[in-house]
Design a protein around this motif. Structure first.
Motif, PDB file in Angstrom:
ATOM      1  N   LYS A 178       0.829  -1.208   0.000  1.00  0.00           N
ATOM      2  CA  LYS A 178       0.000   0.000   0.000  1.00  0.00           C
ATOM      3  C   LYS A 178       0.860   1.254   0.000  1.00  0.00           C
ATOM      4  O   LYS A 178       0.469   2.298  -0.528  1.00  0.00           O
ATOM      5  CB  LYS A 178      -0.919   0.016   1.226  1.00  0.00           C
ATOM      6  N   ARG A 179       2.039   1.162   0.614  1.00  0.00           N
ATOM      7  CA  ARG A 179       2.978   2.274   0.667  1.00  0.00           C
ATOM      8  C   ARG A 179       4.340   1.729   1.084  1.00  0.00           C
ATOM      9  O   ARG A 179       4.414   0.614   1.584  1.00  0.00           O
ATOM     10  CB  ARG A 179       2.515   3.357   1.644  1.00  0.00           C
ATOM     11  N   MET A 180       5.381   2.532   0.913  1.00  0.00           N
ATOM     12  CA  MET A 180       6.715   2.087   1.329  1.00  0.00           C
ATOM     13  C   MET A 180       7.632   3.283   1.498  1.00  0.00           C
ATOM     14  O   MET A 180       7.315   4.401   1.039  1.00  0.00           O
ATOM     15  CB  MET A 180       7.292   1.091   0.329  1.00  0.00           C
ATOM     16  N   ASN A 181       8.779   3.030   2.139  1.00  0.00           N
ATOM     17  CA  ASN A 181       9.797   4.076   2.270  1.00  0.00           C
ATOM     18  C   ASN A 181      11.120   3.531   1.742  1.00  0.00           C
ATOM     19  O   ASN A 181      11.198   2.394   1.252  1.00  0.00           O
ATOM     20  CB  ASN A 181       9.908   4.564   3.708  1.00  0.00           C
ATOM     21  N   PHE A 182      12.171   4.325   1.850  1.00  0.00           N
ATOM     22  CA  PHE A 182      13.454   3.910   1.276  1.00  0.00           C
ATOM     23  C   PHE A 182      14.082   2.738   2.023  1.00  0.00           C
ATOM     24  O   PHE A 182      14.865   1.982   1.429  1.00  0.00           O
ATOM     25  CB  PHE A 182      14.410   5.096   1.209  1.00  0.00           C
ATOM     26  N   SER A 183      13.754   2.568   3.278  1.00  0.00           N
ATOM     27  CA  SER A 183      14.280   1.404   4.002  1.00  0.00           C
ATOM     28  C   SER A 183      13.782   0.110   3.377  1.00  0.00           C
ATOM     29  O   SER A 183      14.498  -0.899   3.310  1.00  0.00           O
ATOM     30  CB  SER A 183      13.871   1.467   5.477  1.00  0.00           C
ATOM     31  N   ASP A 184      12.536   0.123   2.896  1.00  0.00           N
ATOM     32  CA  ASP A 184      11.979  -1.062   2.237  1.00  0.00           C
ATOM     33  C   ASP A 184      12.694  -1.379   0.930  1.00  0.00           C
ATOM     34  O   ASP A 184      12.655  -2.516   0.445  1.00  0.00           O
ATOM     35  CB  ASP A 184      10.483  -0.846   1.952  1.00  0.00           C
ATOM     36  N   LEU A 185      13.345  -0.375   0.370  1.00  0.00           N
ATOM     37  CA  LEU A 185      13.955  -0.527  -0.954  1.00  0.00           C
ATOM     38  C   LEU A 185      15.486  -0.578  -0.881  1.00  0.00           C
ATOM     39  O   LEU A 185      16.157  -0.448  -1.901  1.00  0.00           O
ATOM     40  CB  LEU A 185      13.532   0.635  -1.855  1.00  0.00           C
ATOM     41  N   ALA A 186      16.016  -0.800   0.304  1.00  0.00           N
ATOM     42  CA  ALA A 186      17.473  -0.747   0.484  1.00  0.00           C
ATOM     43  C   ALA A 186      18.211  -1.739  -0.402  1.00  0.00           C
ATOM     44  O   ALA A 186      19.349  -1.480  -0.825  1.00  0.00           O
ATOM     45  CB  ALA A 186      17.815  -0.996   1.953  1.00  0.00           C
ATOM     46  N   ASP A 187      17.592  -2.856  -0.720  1.00  0.00           N
ATOM     47  CA  ASP A 187      18.269  -3.883  -1.519  1.00  0.00           C
ATOM     48  C   ASP A 187      17.932  -3.794  -3.009  1.00  0.00           C
ATOM     49  O   ASP A 187      18.421  -4.606  -3.805  1.00  0.00           O
ATOM     50  CB  ASP A 187      17.891  -5.272  -1.000  1.00  0.00           C
ATOM     51  N   SER A 188      17.080  -2.855  -3.390  1.00  0.00           N
ATOM     52  CA  SER A 188      16.676  -2.732  -4.796  1.00  0.00           C
ATOM     53  C   SER A 188      17.559  -1.725  -5.525  1.00  0.00           C
ATOM     54  O   SER A 188      17.847  -0.647  -4.985  1.00  0.00           O
ATOM     55  CB  SER A 188      15.215  -2.275  -4.894  1.00  0.00           C
ATOM     56  N   PRO A 189      17.991  -2.070  -6.724  1.00  0.00           N
ATOM     57  CA  PRO A 189      18.760  -1.093  -7.508  1.00  0.00           C
ATOM     58  C   PRO A 189      17.861   0.072  -7.947  1.00  0.00           C
ATOM     59  O   PRO A 189      16.664  -0.106  -8.169  1.00  0.00           O
ATOM     60  CB  PRO A 189      19.250  -1.903  -8.718  1.00  0.00           C
ATOM     61  N   PHE A 190      18.446   1.254  -8.044  1.00  0.00           N
ATOM     62  CA  PHE A 190      17.695   2.455  -8.396  1.00  0.00           C
ATOM     63  C   PHE A 190      17.958   2.863  -9.848  1.00  0.00           C
ATOM     64  O   PHE A 190      19.081   2.732 -10.351  1.00  0.00           O
ATOM     65  CB  PHE A 190      18.090   3.633  -7.495  1.00  0.00           C
TER      66      PHE A 190
END
Length: 291
Positions: A178-190
């Motif tokens: 439903k929502r997320m922040n940058f901590s949730d995406l720490a392992d994803s390439p940008f």
């Protein structure tokens, strides 16, 4: 020498005498005579031969009369041009816009502006925020669309505030969140925008606050291409909500980014204390009207 004196002299010649000229310029006859004497003293030569109640031009007077007509005509043209500029029947709008989001934000404004002020010439340049700031400082544009926060050397008027959304591949494990922040995406390439785009600075500053150092796999200045790179599984990207929705397709998912100080808050900026031409003021008024 001033234009008022020249006009009095011209009217004396046109009307054939001082008393007749005095009626036209709404002065006394003595004031008209004094104005002509002042002009003659300044030029160091007689301009008129007084013959009874009439006056005839001397050879120097012929030159002065011919030149005075040109100067007075230029003065009238100057006033007419300034009035046209003030009434937006002429002039130029010099504006700088970023490549990202300008179509969605400003296309309607351009159409409305053109319909209202068809005689105004529009000079448009497109650059990233850093280059737009340089153009604004150099006086190459009167207005530029920039992201807030904006340097204090500029004044600005807000245009639009949009939250960022995360653009993920449809098959991404977080795509149904439903929502997320940058901590949730720490392992994803940008996937980021090209260097010089202010949106990158917002994203990187927010990551820094979270203690995250993202791995950047690609950069582009084209939103369509960024969306396609996400769909191909190269990484995740971040777009203002209105732009993400415009470019959404089956290969990507959009999830709201819940992260402080990352809104895409765009404004029209100009040099603080600078005189804005009427064409630029009309653009600011229209932006406020359509906001």
């Amino acid at each position: 020498m001033n234009l008022r004196t020249l006009r009095v002299f011209v009217e004396v010649v046109r009307q054939g005498g001082f008393s007749q000229a005095a009626e036209v310029v709404s002065l006394t006859q003595s004031s008209v005579s004094k104005a002509v004497r002042t002009l003659e003293d300044e030029l160091g030569t007689p301009l008129l031969n007084r013959i009874g109640h009439k006056s005839e031009l001397t050879a120097a007077g012929e030159i002065a009369y011919r030149r005075a007509l040109v100067l007075l005509a230029e003065r009238n043209d100057l006033i007419a041009e300034i009035n046209e500029l003030r009434d937006l029947k002429g002039g130029t709008l010099r504006i700088g816009l970023p490549p990202v989001g300008s179509g969605v934000l400003f296309a309607e404004m351009f159409a409305t502006y053109r319909s209202r002020y068809p005689m105004v010439n529009i000079e448009l340049i497109e650059h990233g925020s850093k280059k737009l700031c340089e153009c604004l400082e150099a006086g190459e544009v009167d207005l530029a669309a920039l992201l807030i926060p904006i340097d204090e050397t500029f004044a600005y008027q807000e245009v639009r505030n949009e939250p960022l959304v995360v653009v993920l591949p449809s098959a991404h494990s977080l795509s149904r969140r439903k929502r997320m922040n940058f901590s949730d995406l720490a392992d994803s390439p940008f996937i980021l925008f090209d260097e010089g785009f202010a949106l990158n600075a917002l994203i990187m500053a927010a990551c820094d606050r979270r203690g995250i150092v993202p791995r950047v796999t690609a950069r582009s200045g084209q939103i369509d291409f960024i969306a396609d790179l996400v769909a191909a599984g190269l990484g995740v990207a971040f777009l203002p909500r209105m732009l993400a929705q415009k470019h959404k397709h089956a290969g990507i998912a959009l999830v709201p980014l819940e992260e402080p100080h990352t809104d895409w808050n765009i404004a029209l900026a100009w040099r603080a204390g600078a005189h804005l031409p009427p064409a630029a003021m009309a653009w600011l008024d229209l932006a406020k009207e359509l906001r």
